[in-house]
Design an enzyme around this catalytic site. Structure first.
Site, mmCIF file in Angstrom:
data_model
loop_
_atom_site.group_PDB
_atom_site.id
_atom_site.type_symbol
_atom_site.label_atom_id
_atom_site.label_comp_id
_atom_site.label_asym_id
_atom_site.label_seq_id
_atom_site.Cartn_x
_atom_site.Cartn_y
_atom_site.Cartn_z
ATOM 1 N N HIS A 1 -15.248 -3.219 1.111
ATOM 2 C CA HIS A 1 -15.306 -2.640 -0.232
ATOM 3 C C HIS A 1 -16.709 -2.206 -0.631
ATOM 4 O O HIS A 1 -16.882 -1.469 -1.597
ATOM 5 C CB HIS A 1 -14.761 -3.667 -1.236
ATOM 6 C CG HIS A 1 -14.439 -3.113 -2.577
ATOM 7 N ND1 HIS A 1 -15.219 -3.341 -3.696
ATOM 8 C CD2 HIS A 1 -13.421 -2.323 -2.998
ATOM 9 C CE1 HIS A 1 -14.683 -2.742 -4.738
ATOM 10 N NE2 HIS A 1 -13.593 -2.106 -4.351
ATOM 11 N N HIS B 1 -16.298 2.890 -14.063
ATOM 12 C CA HIS B 1 -16.086 2.153 -12.819
ATOM 13 C C HIS B 1 -17.360 1.426 -12.390
ATOM 14 O O HIS B 1 -17.357 0.676 -11.407
ATOM 15 C CB HIS B 1 -15.640 3.140 -11.722
ATOM 16 C CG HIS B 1 -15.117 2.512 -10.487
ATOM 17 N ND1 HIS B 1 -15.779 2.577 -9.266
ATOM 18 C CD2 HIS B 1 -13.995 1.797 -10.252
ATOM 19 C CE1 HIS B 1 -15.082 1.940 -8.351
ATOM 20 N NE2 HIS B 1 -13.996 1.457 -8.910
ATOM 21 N N ASN C 1 0.835 -1.209 0.000
ATOM 22 C CA ASN C 1 0.000 0.000 0.000
ATOM 23 C C ASN C 1 0.866 1.253 0.000
ATOM 24 O O ASN C 1 0.559 2.238 -0.687
ATOM 25 C CB ASN C 1 -0.905 0.025 1.235
ATOM 26 C CG ASN C 1 -2.091 -0.914 1.121
ATOM 27 O OD1 ASN C 1 -2.321 -1.508 0.079
ATOM 28 N ND2 ASN C 1 -2.835 -1.056 2.192
ATOM 29 N N TYR D 1 -12.886 -9.516 -0.598
ATOM 30 C CA TYR D 1 -13.494 -8.192 -0.455
ATOM 31 C C TYR D 1 -14.950 -8.361 -0.045
ATOM 32 O O TYR D 1 -15.628 -9.280 -0.505
ATOM 33 C CB TYR D 1 -13.476 -7.416 -1.780
ATOM 34 C CG TYR D 1 -12.134 -6.945 -2.277
ATOM 35 C CD1 TYR D 1 -10.940 -7.360 -1.703
ATOM 36 C CD2 TYR D 1 -12.064 -6.079 -3.362
ATOM 37 C CE1 TYR D 1 -9.713 -6.925 -2.184
ATOM 38 C CE2 TYR D 1 -10.841 -5.637 -3.860
ATOM 39 C CZ TYR D 1 -9.666 -6.071 -3.267
ATOM 40 O OH TYR D 1 -8.456 -5.638 -3.762
ATOM 41 N N ARG E 1 -11.932 -4.611 -13.377
ATOM 42 C CA ARG E 1 -10.879 -5.580 -13.050
ATOM 43 C C ARG E 1 -11.538 -6.953 -13.067
ATOM 44 O O ARG E 1 -12.553 -7.161 -12.398
ATOM 45 C CB ARG E 1 -10.280 -5.314 -11.668
ATOM 46 C CG ARG E 1 -9.689 -3.928 -11.478
ATOM 47 C CD ARG E 1 -8.964 -3.821 -10.137
ATOM 48 N NE ARG E 1 -8.752 -2.445 -9.730
ATOM 49 C CZ ARG E 1 -7.745 -1.673 -10.147
ATOM 50 N NH1 ARG E 1 -6.889 -2.160 -11.019
ATOM 51 N NH2 ARG E 1 -7.614 -0.440 -9.714
ATOM 52 N N ARG F 1 -6.150 1.309 -12.920
ATOM 53 C CA ARG F 1 -4.751 1.445 -12.520
ATOM 54 C C ARG F 1 -4.102 0.114 -12.164
ATOM 55 O O ARG F 1 -4.636 -0.663 -11.391
ATOM 56 C CB ARG F 1 -4.629 2.409 -11.341
ATOM 57 C CG ARG F 1 -3.187 2.741 -10.970
ATOM 58 C CD ARG F 1 -3.127 3.695 -9.809
ATOM 59 N NE ARG F 1 -3.639 5.006 -10.156
ATOM 60 C CZ ARG F 1 -4.469 5.718 -9.393
ATOM 61 N NH1 ARG F 1 -4.901 5.218 -8.262
ATOM 62 N NH2 ARG F 1 -4.855 6.914 -9.773
ATOM 63 N N ARG G 1 -13.722 3.042 5.367
ATOM 64 C CA ARG G 1 -12.565 2.175 5.546
ATOM 65 C C ARG G 1 -11.238 2.933 5.494
ATOM 66 O O ARG G 1 -10.360 2.757 6.320
ATOM 67 C CB ARG G 1 -12.542 1.100 4.458
ATOM 68 C CG ARG G 1 -11.386 0.120 4.586
ATOM 69 C CD ARG G 1 -11.162 -0.641 3.293
ATOM 70 N NE ARG G 1 -10.449 0.147 2.309
ATOM 71 C CZ ARG G 1 -10.570 0.003 0.989
ATOM 72 N NH1 ARG G 1 -11.416 -0.883 0.504
ATOM 73 N NH2 ARG G 1 -9.869 0.745 0.158
#
Length: 692
Positions: free
Chosen positions: A601, A444, A54, A477, A384, A414, A573
């Site tokens: 998530h 997205h 991270n 997630y 993704r 990304r 979060r």
């Protein structure tokens, strides 16, 4: 504006936390999971590695953007009024603290505890003679043939160093074959080499005996330079800007432009240099000079500079007692009974709560659609998706079956850009119509739309989700997915896909909210409605769960709501720029963060609405980019029973957590909650117990 709300300067910079610093703080909460002795030991190792990766991404993206702003003299501050130079200075202070805490934990706690459990990371001074002979053979046979050291001189200038690659600076003494007196060389570890080597049982001193590649390179470095003396070798790693910049107004084909940009990503502008703690200042200075960095961008590591690579050993260690207990996600009854999912969805909406409920229902829905002769068209967004995804196989099969298949692939997801380019090519070769979204706006949204002919008419089936169509992340997630045949939602999804593929005019949706058009406005209106209810003396409350909150106007509106007496609970979060608990401004706002086994998530928004509550799930966080610069969806949960489920499982349950919850204080710090005299309650563990 409601006149009963006290008028204060809600744009005062003192009311806003800095977004970058708030994001950095999240990694301290992740590291705290590693430091928690109640967490299984190998999971603690993973949390340490997550905090490291991270931090890598934080430098690659957020720090890189700030440095770019400085270089271009773009010093316009955000709502917190901190100029980029000041933010970078504060990041430096907090990052130094984080790095020290990571290596302190690695050296003083994790290594000894792993060793006691038979998991050993052997250091050079601890190798037996037998181990050294084996490692020397490994070096000569597996490592040496692929190394290409580079001596530094005018004919061999400082090379291009790949982003986050392992390198060693080597100081040599003596004359080389060309008569040159002692000099310096660089040794780059090819990415084809494993960073962690497991020693075989015949030489291992414990059940699992590992060695860092860097240790082997240090020990046998002299074999790379026969006839010369190695005076020292020092690890280093450079982190580079990984933001891809494509001028979408100037290119004709974004896929080709992005492919060209990706070629140079690994060698973009440096933003951070990590060196071994024993690296002499002269060598560190030489490196910073060549990378055009300053001393403030150097971080010394009291251990391997690539400690995050240790995560690779997790799957090699067969010790269930050192890992979280395995669980089996609950499978949808319709899938178990091999009932047609179309029939099941026609009967009632279906809610999936991942990872506690299996993602296979989504895979099965698409599989069934791909071979069903009554299915005419399939449309899906992919942000993704993961490698070797069965979803992609089913989309390809549907195209081969003659169905009209359209897939919106977001090329700019990304760090998944290359994978998505390959995915787009594979789909196109199979006859799938691939759309790259909208110029200037990342797609997205998570949507699947299936058009089926039934009894002479067309019916639409939808799957809408808060998370990606990714089978691996669906097991780690927390996310919600909704399967529905609701005609209004189906029509809205149809119009959204038309807008994405046809680039048509602004559309009016009846049920869904979508960015960048109606979601921000809709949120502001719903918060304003709660303000009006509070002003009228009615109960007024907002509960929202998301990954991050930084959109200035939403924060300001929440402050107004708090001033009006609206009770607000936020479960955020990661980064949150709102300051709770400020008298006269946010004393009615509470913010908590949950960090546990699974990555939180899901995005869920609940508005009390005068005892006629509304609840929404969404792909969007309350961030400026999600609400104003992306294609996002926000969908209501219309079935009362399912709406209650979402409320109970994702809101009430998480507000009751007193073991993995952190509360945000007004100064930007987080306090870890403790059960005290109350019974301990873990939201994630409760869901594991109830749903799996």
């Amino acid at each position: 504006m409601n006149r009963d709300v006290p008028q204060q300067n809600l744009k005062d910079p003192a009311l806003y936390l800095n977004r970058e610093l708030a994001q950095l703080e999240f990694n301290f909460r992740v590291l705290a999971q590693a430091e928690d002795a109640n967490v299984p030991l190998l999971e603690r190792l993973r949390y340490l590695c997550i905090s490291c990766t991270n931090l890598d991404e934080f430098f690659e993206v957020r720090v890189a953007v700030l440095r770019e702003q400085l270089s271009l003299n773009e010093t316009r501050p955000g709502p917190d009024a901190l100029p980029p130079a000041e933010v970078l200075a504060r990041i430096r202070d907090r990052a130094l603290t984080l790095v020290k805490a990571q290596y302190d934990f690695w050296n003083a706690t994790l290594l000894p505890e792993l060793d006691r459990e038979g998991v050993r990371f052997s250091k050079r001074d601890g190798w037996t003679a037998k181990q050294r002979r084996w490692l020397q053979g490994y070096f000569r046979n597996e490592i040496l043939p692929v190394l290409s050291p580079l001596g530094l001189d005018p004919a061999h200038p400082f090379p291009r160093i790949l982003n986050k690659s392992l390198n060693l600076a080597v100081v040599l003494k003596g004359r080389d074959a060309f008569g040159r007196e002692g000099h310096m060389a660089l040794v780059r570890a090819p990415r084809s080499l494993p960073r962690i080597i497991r020693m075989p049982a015949e030489v291992a001193e414990s059940a699992y005996d590992f060695v860092f590649l860097s240790s082997v390179l240090h020990e046998f470095m002299d074999e790379l330079f026969p006839g010369m003396q190695v005076k020292g070798s020092y690890q280093f790693r450079v982190t580079r800007n990984s933001e891809l910049v494509v001028d979408e107004d100037e290119v004709e084909n974004i896929a080709l432009a992005l492919r060209d940009e990706l070629k140079g990503r690994g060698f973009a502008k440096p933003v951070r240099l990590e060196v071994a703690d024993n690296c002499p200042k002269a060598i560190a200075d030489m490196l910073t000079h060549n990378f055009e960095l300053s001393d403030s961008e150097v971080y010394r590591c009291e251990g391997p500079v690539n400690v995050s690579r240790v995560s690779a050993v997790y799957d090699q260690i067969d010790r269930p007692d050192l890992k979280f207990p395995p669980f089996t996600p609950r499978v949808l009854p319709a899938v178990l009974e091999e009932q047609s999912l179309f029939e099941a969805i026609r009967e009632r909406d279906i809610l999936l709560h991942h990872p506690f409920e299996s993602f296979n229902a989504v895979v099965e829905l698409l599989r069934e659609a791909s071979v069903d002769p009554d299915v005419l068209a399939i449309k899906q967004t992919l942000y993704r998706v993961g490698s070797a995804s069965p979803l992609v196989d089913h989309l390809i099969e549907a195209a081969r079956q003659g169905k009209d298949v359209t897939v919106v692939v977001e090329l700019r997801a990304r760090f998944d850009e290359e994978a998505n380019l390959r995915l787009a090519n594979r789909l196109q070769e199979a006859g799938v119509q691939v759309v790259y979204g909208v110029v200037g706006y990342k797609t997205h949204a998570k949507m699947l739309l299936i058009v089926r002919r039934e009894q002479g008419a067309l019916r639409r089936y939808c799957h809408l989700s808060t998370g990606n169509y990714h089978q691996i992340t669906s097991r780690i997630y927390t996310d919600f997915g909704l399967m529905t045949a609701n005609p209004t939602i189906g029509e809205d999804a149809h119009l959204l896909f038309l807008q994405l593929s046809g680039l048509g005019p602004i559309i009016q949706l009846k049920c869904l909210l979508h960015s960048p058009f109606t979601l921000h406005k809709g949120l502001m209106e719903k918060i304003e409605r709660e303000i009006a209810h509070a002003a009228a003396g009615k109960p007024a409350r907002i509960i929202a769960k998301m990954n991050a909150l930084n959109e200035e106007r939403v924060v300001e509106q929440l402050y107004r709501a708090s001033q009006a007496g609206v009770q607000i609970d936020l479960i955020v979060r990661g980064a949150c720029t709102l300051r709770p608990g400020i008298a006269g401004v946010s004393e009615n706002i509470r913010v908590r963060s949950i960090v546990g086994r699974f990555l939180e998530h899901s995005r869920v928004y609940w508005f009390q609405n005068d005892e006629q509550p509304e609840i929404y799930c969404s792909s969007a966080d309350w961030m400026e980019r999600n609400l104003l610069r992306r294609i996002e969806t926000c969908f209501p949960i219309l079935d009362p029973a399912l709406a209650q489920r979402v409320f109970d499982e994702s809101l009430a349950n998480y507000l009751a957590d007193n073991t993995q919850a952190w509360t945000l204080e007004a100064d930007g710090s987080y306090a870890h909650m403790s059960p005290g005299d109350a019974p301990p309650h873990s939201a994630q563990q409760t869901l594991l117990s109830e749903l799996t």
